[in-house]
Design a protein around this motif. Structure first.
Motif, PDB file in Angstrom:
ATOM      1  N   LEU A 729       0.831  -1.204   0.000  1.00 13.23           N
ATOM      2  CA  LEU A 729       0.000   0.000   0.000  1.00 13.23           C
ATOM      3  C   LEU A 729       0.865   1.253   0.000  1.00 13.23           C
ATOM      4  N   TYR A 730       1.922   1.245   0.803  1.00 14.49           N
ATOM      5  CA  TYR A 730       2.806   2.411   0.861  1.00 14.49           C
ATOM      6  C   TYR A 730       3.473   2.657  -0.486  1.00 14.49           C
ATOM      7  N   ALA A 731       3.871   1.565  -1.154  1.00 11.06           N
ATOM      8  CA  ALA A 731       4.511   1.719  -2.465  1.00 11.06           C
ATOM      9  C   ALA A 731       3.560   2.365  -3.458  1.00 11.06           C
ATOM     10  N   LEU A 732       2.276   1.975  -3.383  1.00 12.25           N
ATOM     11  CA  LEU A 732       1.289   2.568  -4.280  1.00 12.25           C
ATOM     12  C   LEU A 732       0.994   4.023  -3.907  1.00 12.25           C
ATOM     13  N   LEU A 733       0.932   4.294  -2.598  1.00 10.79           N
ATOM     14  CA  LEU A 733       0.674   5.663  -2.156  1.00 10.79           C
ATOM     15  C   LEU A 733       1.873   6.572  -2.421  1.00 10.79           C
ATOM     16  N   ALA A 734       3.052   5.978  -2.606  1.00  8.56           N
ATOM     17  CA  ALA A 734       4.232   6.781  -2.918  1.00  8.56           C
ATOM     18  C   ALA A 734       4.017   7.570  -4.209  1.00  8.56           C
ATOM     19  N   LEU A 735       3.118   7.060  -5.070  1.00  4.50           N
ATOM     20  CA  LEU A 735       2.788   7.774  -6.297  1.00  4.50           C
ATOM     21  C   LEU A 735       2.232   9.158  -5.974  1.00  4.50           C
ATOM     22  N   ALA A 736       1.344   9.225  -4.969  1.00  9.63           N
ATOM     23  CA  ALA A 736       0.775  10.509  -4.570  1.00  9.63           C
ATOM     24  C   ALA A 736       1.870  11.442  -4.045  1.00  9.63           C
ATOM     25  N   VAL A 737       2.823  10.889  -3.305  1.00  8.03           N
ATOM     26  CA  VAL A 737       3.917  11.706  -2.760  1.00  8.03           C
ATOM     27  C   VAL A 737       4.812  12.212  -3.890  1.00  8.03           C
ATOM     28  N   ILE A 738       5.060  11.358  -4.901  1.00  7.16           N
ATOM     29  CA  ILE A 738       5.874  11.781  -6.046  1.00  7.16           C
ATOM     30  C   ILE A 738       5.199  12.951  -6.760  1.00  7.16           C
ATOM     31  N   ILE A 739       3.884  12.843  -6.943  1.00  7.41           N
ATOM     32  CA  ILE A 739       3.143  13.932  -7.580  1.00  7.41           C
ATOM     33  C   ILE A 739       3.215  15.191  -6.724  1.00  7.41           C
ATOM     34  N   ALA A 740       3.165  15.015  -5.389  1.00  5.59           N
ATOM     35  CA  ALA A 740       3.275  16.162  -4.496  1.00  5.59           C
ATOM     36  C   ALA A 740       4.629  16.851  -4.659  1.00  5.59           C
ATOM     37  N   VAL A 741       5.694  16.056  -4.790  1.00  4.44           N
ATOM     38  CA  VAL A 741       7.030  16.626  -5.007  1.00  4.44           C
ATOM     39  C   VAL A 741       7.050  17.406  -6.316  1.00  4.44           C
ATOM     40  N   LEU A 742       6.452  16.822  -7.355  1.00  5.99           N
ATOM     41  CA  LEU A 742       6.380  17.525  -8.629  1.00  5.99           C
ATOM     42  C   LEU A 742       5.614  18.836  -8.489  1.00  5.99           C
ATOM     43  N   GLY A 743       4.567  18.814  -7.656  1.00  7.10           N
ATOM     44  CA  GLY A 743       3.783  20.021  -7.422  1.00  7.10           C
ATOM     45  C   GLY A 743       4.632  21.126  -6.817  1.00  7.10           C
ATOM     46  N   ILE A 744       5.467  20.763  -5.845  1.00  2.00           N
ATOM     47  CA  ILE A 744       6.337  21.760  -5.213  1.00  2.00           C
ATOM     48  C   ILE A 744       7.357  22.275  -6.219  1.00  2.00           C
ATOM     49  N   VAL A 834      14.723  18.413  -1.661  1.00  2.00           N
ATOM     50  CA  VAL A 834      14.895  17.765  -2.972  1.00  2.00           C
ATOM     51  C   VAL A 834      14.107  18.505  -4.051  1.00  2.00           C
ATOM     52  N   ALA A 835      12.859  18.874  -3.718  1.00  2.00           N
ATOM     53  CA  ALA A 835      12.007  19.553  -4.699  1.00  2.00           C
ATOM     54  C   ALA A 835      12.569  20.922  -5.083  1.00  2.00           C
ATOM     55  N   ALA A 836      13.351  21.536  -4.200  1.00  2.00           N
ATOM     56  CA  ALA A 836      13.852  22.893  -4.443  1.00  2.00           C
ATOM     57  C   ALA A 836      15.172  22.916  -5.195  1.00  2.00           C
ATOM     58  N   ILE A 837      15.799  21.763  -5.394  1.00  2.00           N
ATOM     59  CA  ILE A 837      17.155  21.754  -5.986  1.00  2.00           C
ATOM     60  C   ILE A 837      17.189  22.480  -7.327  1.00  2.00           C
ATOM     61  N   TRP A 838      16.315  22.078  -8.240  1.00  2.00           N
ATOM     62  CA  TRP A 838      16.352  22.669  -9.572  1.00  2.00           C
ATOM     63  C   TRP A 838      15.821  24.105  -9.595  1.00  2.00           C
ATOM     64  N   PRO A 839      14.626  24.374  -9.007  1.00  2.00           N
ATOM     65  CA  PRO A 839      14.148  25.763  -9.003  1.00  2.00           C
ATOM     66  C   PRO A 839      15.129  26.727  -8.315  1.00  2.00           C
ATOM     67  N   ALA A 840      15.748  26.270  -7.215  1.00  2.00           N
ATOM     68  CA  ALA A 840      16.685  27.134  -6.497  1.00  2.00           C
ATOM     69  C   ALA A 840      17.910  27.428  -7.364  1.00  2.00           C
ATOM     70  N   ALA A 841      18.412  26.425  -8.062  1.00  2.00           N
ATOM     71  CA  ALA A 841      19.564  26.637  -8.947  1.00  2.00           C
ATOM     72  C   ALA A 841      19.187  27.590 -10.075  1.00  2.00           C
ATOM     73  N   ARG A 842      17.966  27.448 -10.596  1.00  2.00           N
ATOM     74  CA  ARG A 842      17.500  28.341 -11.670  1.00  2.00           C
ATOM     75  C   ARG A 842      17.396  29.777 -11.174  1.00  2.00           C
ATOM     76  N   ALA A 843      16.874  29.935  -9.941  1.00  2.00           N
ATOM     77  CA  ALA A 843      16.740  31.280  -9.369  1.00  2.00           C
ATOM     78  C   ALA A 843      18.107  31.917  -9.144  1.00  2.00           C
ATOM     79  N   ALA A 844      19.076  31.098  -8.669  1.00  2.00           N
ATOM     80  CA  ALA A 844      20.406  31.630  -8.366  1.00  2.00           C
ATOM     81  C   ALA A 844      21.122  32.114  -9.624  1.00  2.00           C
ATOM     82  N   LYS A 845      20.736  31.586 -10.792  1.00  2.00           N
ATOM     83  CA  LYS A 845      21.391  31.976 -12.042  1.00  2.00           C
ATOM     84  C   LYS A 845      20.746  33.204 -12.689  1.00  2.00           C
ATOM     85  N   THR A 846      19.741  33.800 -12.041  1.00  2.13           N
ATOM     86  CA  THR A 846      19.068  34.957 -12.610  1.00  2.13           C
ATOM     87  C   THR A 846      20.055  36.114 -12.787  1.00  2.13           C
TER      88      THR A 846
END
Length: 854
Positions: A729-744, A834-846
């Motif tokens: 069940l946790y493995a299946l619910l991990a899908l919702a958490v992955i989507i949540a990370v994508l949302g952030i 983890v979710a902030a790694i890419w957006p933060a790097a993008r912001a720092a390069k502004t």
């Protein structure tokens, strides 16, 4: 103004120009639809495999004979009569016995997800249906000889002439592998052994009676003619054609597989539900950023409806692309699952990828519709943009009042809480009614939180931000201030994680409560010092010789055997599962194994043979101590006997309804009909527990499959089984958490684009790149922690309500997995980082000057 086709061109060019936005939004659709498409395809593959197996099993079988209703079995005489019938070509017995095979060093072959079984060898000329091809050695001709399947023999390193140990529920036997055979449905993780027919019947049947015969028709007789002839000529039997039985079995398997399909689709829908909020959030941000663009279009003459339709059109394109990619991802998912299963020896032959019209169309339609619905409100908002907005210098979204939304949310949460509490506390109502109330409460609470979350985030998120950002000085303060600026966006982003964490929390409570309840039942209701049982991961019972093997072991005081048998008392049994009825049997004083509260009579069924009945069960059937009742075994056709009710006991978890003396059924059943479930051993105190365990393990070593466990270990083993279920069940619910990370990730990335000028100004006044990265990361952590805390609170409330409903089902010790919750809270902070790694790097390069110049 240009026509709708012009705006469609604008929409298509806008999608092409913002590939990052497209990719982030499409991912949410892909994950949900991939799971749904994969569910359809995987169950199609399983269905094709089972249909192929059933078809192969009954290919060439013209008639299948089984006992008629109420008949004990098919006698040896009936078999002889059928074999002599001029319309019958050949008769085969179809029977199988679960076994365990071990090498000559008494090391069992671990079949894992496969099976180990013993059947009857039929010579090729006498076989009904598909014959097994002998590829090496010779056919078995004696009771100590077996033929083994080719793939299983190769996988476990068995060759012709090898001496093996064969353990069945009754005894152990030394056998020799006389030959190796190949079959169309061979599986390397399974061991399929065959022995001569006469030896099998002598060892595993009562007077040669069996439960199924397969027949071929004589030359010139069709299968339908044979079935009609058998029905008219013989009494006490049921006859079906091979095709008819294969069709029936296929229907049963399809129904069983539909549950798997519904289960997997349910999690796909959860993923799509979570993705809905992500998609809606993304389109809201895109609409806010494109305010000037929409205003210019309005100034050029575009109508509100045209603007709304253009955004809906973009959503439709995104939905179609995401859903189509989801179907492709589903194909990859099924291929990966099959590859993993194949690597573990669980191949699915003749299954293909399971592609079907429904597996393609349903996910595409569903994903597209969900995307359009998610984008509808942002699309309406886009249509409401006024031409004058084109003159604004900023594209940032304006604050909108939260009053009405918050009131709706609070009202829904109160209604949901009231329904859930009512369902939990209405102890006199039916369980179904209470469960429905709690379900309504869960929906109300979740929807209410979604509406009220922006208002709730205003005081909570900045507080978290100040605490989390304290070590980072001014950057931490700035991050906590930023989190207040758009509470709608913050709440919508956190909601995906809230939903996933709430489900994990509620399921975690259920699992922890189940383990606590089982532990209480086992430890508080079991009197035996040690319990001996068969494998817990299969249906193989405890070998019948186990009790005799440990009676004379040093340190043993008493040995009691608990078993089940297909016998009835006045037509009633201890347990009834569909057509199968079993009654619990014991060979001594029940109180020496199980903690019992005797209200009348005795629990010692060794010195006082009879039946010990639960008070409620006895009252229901009008039985009293001293009553003489009829003991029957309809499944085997044994002569009825009489049995006396010798005691009544209060309800207990370990004994259901009633238990009877083993002495009352001696000689009544064929070999193997009575299955030993466990053997209880009590020590006499002359040796330590460790030494007694060692003595017992040595005594049962030859049975290969017997486990020696204390009551604590029994509880722990049950807990492991629950953990396995929860992990799925946790493995299946991990899908919702992955989507949540994508949302952030999505929210932060679009926020960085929106705040380009602001970030450029910070860089221009001296902020370093690492400070910008830290600020964006702290904002992500605040959002993630807020979502996790709210999810834990919701999950605890809903979990409590559901468990209160289930108290009458034995889950009366509500337990909260505090350690797991603490790890989830810590994990949410990691998710934010983890979710902030890419957006933060993008912001720092502004680039500071470029951003300010815009």
């Amino acid at each position: 103004m240009a026509k709708n086709s012009t705006l469609r061109k604008v929409s298509l060019r806008n999608i092409a120009a913002h590939k990052l936005r497209l990719a982030l939004t499409v991912l949410a659709v892909v994950l949900g639809t991939a799971f749904i498409s994969g569910a359809f395809m995987f169950t199609n593959s399983l269905d094709a495999t089972f249909k192929s197996a059933v078809s192969s099993a009954y290919d060439g079988v013209d008639a299948v004979v089984t006992p008629g209703k109420g008949e004990p079995g098919l006698s040896a005489q009936l078999r002889k009569d059928l074999a002599a019938d001029e319309k019958v070509g050949a008769v085969n017995i179809r029977a199988s016995q679960s076994i365990v095979l071990a090498n000559d060093k008494e090391e069992p072959f671990q079949v894992g997800g496969g099976t180990a079984s013993l059947g009857i060898w039929h010579e090729p000329g006498d076989v009904v249906g598909a014959a097994h091809e002998l590829v090496e050695g010779e056919a078995p001709t004696a009771a100590n000889e077996i033929a083994l399947n080719k793939k299983g023999a190769e996988h476990f390193g068995v060759s012709v002439g090898d001496k093996l140990l064969l353990v069945d529920p009754q005894d152990r036997h030394d056998v020799v592998v006389s030959g190796i055979f190949d079959s169309s449905l061979d599986n390397r993780n399974s061991l399929t052994a065959s022995m001569p027919e006469d030896a099998f019947l002598e060892r595993y049947t009562l007077d040669g009676a069996t439960n199924q015969l397969i027949l071929s028709a004589a030359e010139g007789t069709s299968d339908t003619q044979l079935v009609s002839h058998l029905q008219d000529s013989y009494e006490g039997i049921q006859v079906k054609s091979g095709d008819e039985l294969a069709e029936d079995l296929t229907k049963v398997m399809s129904q069983a597989l539909s549950f798997v399909n519904y289960f997997l689709i349910a999690f796909g829908l959860v993923a799509l539900l979570v993705g809905t909020f992500l998609i809606a959030n993304t389109f809201s941000m895109i609409v806010a950023q494109r305010t000037k663009e929409f205003a210019l279009l309005r100034a050029l003459g575009a109508a509100r409806r045209q603007i709304t339709r253009s955004v809906v059109f973009e959503a439709c394109i995104v939905g179609l692309i995401g859903s189509a990619l989801g179907v492709l991802a589903g194909i990859g998912l099924v291929a990966a699952i099959k590859a993993v299963m194949g690597a573990r020896g669980l191949e699915l032959p003749d299954s293909g990828l399971g592609l079907s019209l429904s597996a393609v169309l349903v996910p595409i339609v569903l994903g597209t519709v969900v995307t359009i619905i998610s984008a509808w409100i942002p699309a309406r908002r886009a249509g409401e943009v006024k031409p004058v907005e084109a003159m604004r210098s900023s594209e940032s979204s304006t604050d909108q009042p939260l009053g009405v939304r918050s009131i709706i949310g609070v009202v829904l949460m109160l209604i949901g809480a009231a329904a859930a509490i009512a369902g939990a506390l209405l102890g006199d109502a039916e369980t179904k009614t209470r469960a429905v109330l709690v379900g309504v409460g869960a929906v109300g609470a979740i929807l209410g939180f979604f509406f009220a979350a922006p208002a709730l985030s205003l005081p909570i998120v900045p507080t978290f931000g100040r605490i989390i950002g304290l070590p980072f000085g001014a950057v931490g303060k700035l991050a906590s201030t930023n989190s207040r600026r758009n509470p709608r966006r913050t709440a919508a982003t956190a909601f995906a994680l809230t939903l996933g964490v709430a489900l994990v929390t509620a399921i975690g409570m259920l699992g922890d409560t189940m383990k606590a309840s089982i532990s209480d039942v086992v430890e508080n209701n079991t009197n035996a010092d040690f319990v001996l049982s068969g494998p817990t991961n299969s249906n193989f019972p405890t070998p019948a010789g186990t009790p005799d093997a440990v009676r004379d072991v040093a340190g043993v005081d008493s040995v009691l055997t608990m078993s089940t048998a297909p016998v009835l008392i006045d037509g009633e049994a201890s347990q009834v599962m569909g057509p199968h009825a079993q009654t619990m049997v014991i060979d001594g004083d029940v109180s020496r194994m199980v903690e019992l509260s005797i209200t009348e009579g005795t629990a010692d069924l060794g010195s006082t043979p009879g039946a010990l009945v639960m008070t409620e069960f006895a009252e229901k059937h009008g039985w009293s101590v001293g009553d003489t009742l009829e003991l029957t075994a309809p499944a085997v056709g044994a002569q009825p006997r009489e049995i006396e009710v010798v005691g009544l006991f209060e309800p207990t978890t370990l004994i259901q309804n009633m238990v009877i003396s083993e002495s009352r059924i001696e000689g009544m059943l064929p070999p193997g009909a009575q299955a030993v479930t466990m053997v209880g051993v009590n020590g006499d105190g002359t040796v330590s527990d460790e030494e007694l365990r060692s003595n017992l393990e040595e005594a049962v070593k030859g049975f290969i499959v017997v486990q020696v466990m204390s009551t604590e270990e029994m509880a722990g083993q049950a807990g492991e089984a629950i953990n396995m279920m929860l992990n799925i069940l946790y493995a299946l619910l991990a899908l919702a958490v992955i989507i949540a990370v994508l949302g952030i990730v999505n929210t932060l990335t679009l926020g960085v684009i929106e705040r380009r000028q602001e970030i450029g100004m910070l860089r221009a006044v001296g902020s370093q790149r690492r400070q910008i990265r830290t600020m964006i990361t702290l904002e992500a952590v605040q959002i993630a922690v807020f979502g996790a805390v709210m999810g834990i609170l919701l999950g605890l409330g809903l979990g409590w309500a559901f468990l209160e409903v289930l108290k009458d089902e034995g889950l009366d010790t509500i337990s909260v997995p505090w350690v797991q919750l603490a790890w989830m809270l810590a994990g949410s902070a990691v998710i934010g980082v983890v979710a902030a790694i890419w957006p933060a790097a993008r912001a720092a390069k502004t680039p500071p000057l470029d951003a300010i110049s815009e």
